[in-house]
Design a protein around this motif. Structure first.
Motif, PDB file in Angstrom:
ATOM      1  N   LEU A 102       0.809  -1.226   0.000  1.00  0.00           N
ATOM      2  CA  LEU A 102       0.000   0.000   0.000  1.00  0.00           C
ATOM      3  C   LEU A 102       0.836   1.266   0.000  1.00  0.00           C
ATOM      4  O   LEU A 102       1.921   1.320   0.586  1.00  0.00           O
ATOM      5  CB  LEU A 102      -0.910   0.011   1.237  1.00  0.00           C
ATOM      6  CG  LEU A 102      -2.101  -0.934   1.202  1.00  0.00           C
ATOM      7  CD1 LEU A 102      -2.772  -0.993   2.572  1.00  0.00           C
ATOM      8  CD2 LEU A 102      -3.116  -0.539   0.133  1.00  0.00           C
ATOM      9  N   LYS A 103       0.285   2.303  -0.632  1.00  0.00           N
ATOM     10  CA  LYS A 103       0.883   3.639  -0.540  1.00  0.00           C
ATOM     11  C   LYS A 103       0.583   4.195   0.857  1.00  0.00           C
ATOM     12  O   LYS A 103      -0.268   3.663   1.575  1.00  0.00           O
ATOM     13  CB  LYS A 103       0.209   4.567  -1.562  1.00  0.00           C
ATOM     14  CG  LYS A 103       0.505   4.198  -3.003  1.00  0.00           C
ATOM     15  CD  LYS A 103      -0.124   5.232  -3.930  1.00  0.00           C
ATOM     16  CE  LYS A 103       0.078   4.815  -5.370  1.00  0.00           C
ATOM     17  NZ  LYS A 103      -0.447   5.719  -6.355  1.00  0.00           N
ATOM     18  N   VAL A 104       1.224   5.320   1.194  1.00  0.00           N
ATOM     19  CA  VAL A 104       0.915   6.016   2.449  1.00  0.00           C
ATOM     20  C   VAL A 104      -0.600   6.316   2.451  1.00  0.00           C
ATOM     21  O   VAL A 104      -1.150   6.706   1.420  1.00  0.00           O
ATOM     22  CB  VAL A 104       1.712   7.340   2.528  1.00  0.00           C
ATOM     23  CG1 VAL A 104       1.301   8.151   3.748  1.00  0.00           C
ATOM     24  CG2 VAL A 104       3.198   7.034   2.559  1.00  0.00           C
ATOM     25  N   ASN A 105      -1.248   6.092   3.590  1.00  0.00           N
ATOM     26  CA  ASN A 105      -2.699   6.280   3.740  1.00  0.00           C
ATOM     27  C   ASN A 105      -3.540   5.293   2.932  1.00  0.00           C
ATOM     28  O   ASN A 105      -4.742   5.483   2.776  1.00  0.00           O
ATOM     29  CB  ASN A 105      -3.137   7.709   3.378  1.00  0.00           C
ATOM     30  CG  ASN A 105      -2.608   8.712   4.370  1.00  0.00           C
ATOM     31  OD1 ASN A 105      -2.472   8.404   5.555  1.00  0.00           O
ATOM     32  ND2 ASN A 105      -2.283   9.907   3.891  1.00  0.00           N
ATOM     33  N   GLY A 106      -2.884   4.252   2.390  1.00  0.00           N
ATOM     34  CA  GLY A 106      -3.629   3.241   1.638  1.00  0.00           C
ATOM     35  C   GLY A 106      -4.630   2.512   2.534  1.00  0.00           C
ATOM     36  O   GLY A 106      -4.453   2.440   3.748  1.00  0.00           O
ATOM     37  N   GLU A 107      -5.678   1.975   1.912  1.00  0.00           N
ATOM     38  CA  GLU A 107      -6.754   1.326   2.691  1.00  0.00           C
ATOM     39  C   GLU A 107      -7.001  -0.102   2.198  1.00  0.00           C
ATOM     40  O   GLU A 107      -6.712  -0.419   1.039  1.00  0.00           O
ATOM     41  CB  GLU A 107      -8.045   2.152   2.577  1.00  0.00           C
ATOM     42  CG  GLU A 107      -7.893   3.526   3.203  1.00  0.00           C
ATOM     43  CD  GLU A 107      -9.151   4.396   3.062  1.00  0.00           C
ATOM     44  OE1 GLU A 107     -10.256   3.851   2.953  1.00  0.00           O
ATOM     45  OE2 GLU A 107      -8.987   5.630   3.067  1.00  0.00           O
ATOM     46  N   MET A 108      -7.564  -0.915   3.099  1.00  0.00           N
ATOM     47  CA  MET A 108      -7.896  -2.301   2.722  1.00  0.00           C
ATOM     48  C   MET A 108      -9.359  -2.573   3.044  1.00  0.00           C
ATOM     49  O   MET A 108      -9.867  -2.106   4.071  1.00  0.00           O
ATOM     50  CB  MET A 108      -7.112  -3.305   3.562  1.00  0.00           C
ATOM     51  CG  MET A 108      -5.631  -3.189   3.480  1.00  0.00           C
ATOM     52  SD  MET A 108      -4.824  -4.682   4.099  1.00  0.00           S
ATOM     53  CE  MET A 108      -5.178  -4.640   5.842  1.00  0.00           C
ATOM     54  N   VAL A 109     -10.010  -3.333   2.166  1.00  0.00           N
ATOM     55  CA  VAL A 109     -11.339  -3.857   2.488  1.00  0.00           C
ATOM     56  C   VAL A 109     -11.251  -5.383   2.391  1.00  0.00           C
ATOM     57  O   VAL A 109     -10.947  -5.926   1.339  1.00  0.00           O
ATOM     58  CB  VAL A 109     -12.459  -3.308   1.564  1.00  0.00           C
ATOM     59  CG1 VAL A 109     -12.828  -1.893   1.936  1.00  0.00           C
ATOM     60  CG2 VAL A 109     -12.065  -3.366   0.102  1.00  0.00           C
ATOM     61  N   LEU A 110     -11.482  -6.027   3.526  1.00  0.00           N
ATOM     62  CA  LEU A 110     -11.249  -7.469   3.607  1.00  0.00           C
ATOM     63  C   LEU A 110     -12.488  -8.194   4.108  1.00  0.00           C
ATOM     64  O   LEU A 110     -13.195  -7.698   4.991  1.00  0.00           O
ATOM     65  CB  LEU A 110     -10.104  -7.764   4.585  1.00  0.00           C
ATOM     66  CG  LEU A 110      -8.809  -6.966   4.446  1.00  0.00           C
ATOM     67  CD1 LEU A 110      -7.861  -7.292   5.591  1.00  0.00           C
ATOM     68  CD2 LEU A 110      -8.152  -7.255   3.105  1.00  0.00           C
TER      69      LEU A 110
END
Ligand SMILES: C[S@@+](CC[C@H](N)C(=O)[O-])C[C@H]1O[C@@H](n2cnc3c(N)ncnc32)[C@H](O)[C@@H]1O
Length: 275
Positions: free
Chosen positions: A132-140
Motif C-alpha cells: 500500500l501507498k501512504v494512507n492506503g486502505e484495505m477492504v477485507l
C-alpha cells in the motif's frame, strides 16, 4: 475440467452475500478524485473481482492487479475478457519478499474469503502494508472462528496415508476464536501497522446444493497437486467424505443434489495503513 475452472463455472451461490458485504465496505470509502490503484489478494477464478468488485468501484481507477497463489486460478483469469486496466499475477501474499515493482504501489487492497487461509496472518498483513501507498486502505472479507478446509486437513492428518501431506495442520487452531473477535482483530491489525476504521460480523446463510459446497472447498484444496497420481482417486474420496463431515453434510451420491443452508461466520474489515 480443472478444479479452478469448475470453481469459475459452478461456485456462484456465495455471490449475493459477497455483493452485500462489498457494497457495505466500499460504501465506507471516501474515493479520491484522481485515478487510483487496487490489488485484489486471492482473486481466485476472477468472478468476484470482475462481477462484483470492479462494478462497485468508481470508473476512474488506473489499474487493478489480481493476485493468487494458485497458477491454475490465474490461468483461468487470463482467459477472461477484461478491461485492459485489469491484470493477473501469480503471487503468494505470505511470500518472504514481495516484488519491488509492487512496493507502495496501491491505494487499495481488496480480498474476499482468502485471509483465513494464511498460515501466518501477521506476515500477510505485513506484506499488505508494503504493497500500500501512504494512507492506503484495505477492504477485507474473511472467515473467523473456523476454517472448514484446515479442519478437514487436521482430521486427515490422523490417517497415516495422508499424514505426510497434512502434518502441518495437526494442531491447527483458527484465528479470532475469542468472545470478542472484533477486539482481537483490532489488536492484530494494530500490531501490523493498520488502523481499523470499521469492522463488522456477517452471519447470513448460504443456500445451495451439497455438491456446490463440496466443489467450493475442492477447488481450494492446497494439497491435491502433491498427491502421487496413483493415490489421487483415494485421496479425493477421503477428502470429500471428511470435508462433508466437517460441514455437517452427506457426500453420498443420493444427497449431492439436496439443497442445504450453511453458515460461515465472516469478518468484514475496512482498515488504513498507519503513517
Ligand atoms: C475461497 S477462494 C476466493 C476467491 C475469490 N476472492 C472469490 O471471492 O471468489 C480463496 C483464494 O485464495 C487463494 N489463496 C489462498 N492462500 C493464498 C495466499 N497465501 N496468497 C494468495 N492467494 C491465496 C486461493 O488460491 C483461492 O483462489
Amino acid at each position: 475440467m480443472s478444479k479452478a475452472l469448475n470453481h469459475f463455472k459452478n461456485v456462484t451461490f456465495q455471490l449475493p452475500n459477497v455483493e452485500k458485504m462489498y457494497s457495505q465496505l466500499l460504501g465506507g470509502i471516501d474515493w479520491p478524485k484522481n485515478p487510483f490503484t487496487v490489488m485484489d489478494v486471492g482473486c481466485g477464478s476472477g468472478r468476484v473481482l470482475l462481477q462484483i468488485l470492479e462494478p462497485l468501484l468508481p470508473p476512474h481507477y488506473e489499474e487493478i492487479v489480481g493476485i493468487d497463489i494458485s497458477e491454475e486460478m490465474i490461468s483461468v483469469c487470463k482467459t477472461l475478457k477484461t478491461d485492459p486496466r485489469i491484470s493477473f499475477v501469480s503471487m503468494d501474499i505470505e511470500q518472504e519478499v514481495i516484488p519491488k515493482k509492487f512496493h507502495n504501489r496501491f491505494n487499495y487492497i481488496s480480498s474476499c474469503f482468502v485471509l483465513h487461509y494464511a498460515k501466518d496472518l501477521g506476515k500477510a498483513l505485513f506484506n499488505c502494508n508494503q504493497l500500500l501507498k501512504v494512507n492506503g486502505e484495505m477492504v477485507l472479507i474473511f472467515l473467523y472462528g473456523s476454517n472448514p478446509l484446515f479442519e478437514a486437513y487436521k482430521q486427515m492428518s490422523t490417517i497415516a496415508e495422508w499424514k505426510p501431506y497434512t502434518k502441518q495442520f495437526e494442531n491447527y487452531v483458527p484465528e479470532f476464536i475469542s468472545k470478542d473477535p472484533l477486539q482481537e482483530l483490532k489488536m492484530k491489525f494494530n500490531e501490523s501497522g493498520f488502523e481499523v476504521l470499521w469492522s463488522g460480523l456477517n452471519h447470513d446463510p448460504y443456500e445451495s446444493e451439497v455438491e456446490n459446497f463440496l466443489a467450493l472447498f475442492n477447488a481450494m484444496d492446497l494439497i491435491y497437486h502433491r498427491i502421487p497420481e496413483d493415490k489421487k482417486r483415494k485421496y479425493e474420496e477421503d477428502f470429500s467424505r471428511i470435508m462433508a463431515d466437517v460441514l455437517g453434510l452427506s457426500a453420498e451420491k443420493q444427497d449431492l443434489n439436496k439443497n442445504v443452508m450453511k453458515y460461515f461466520p465472516t469478518i468484514m474489515v475496512h482498515a488504513k495503513k498507519r503513517s
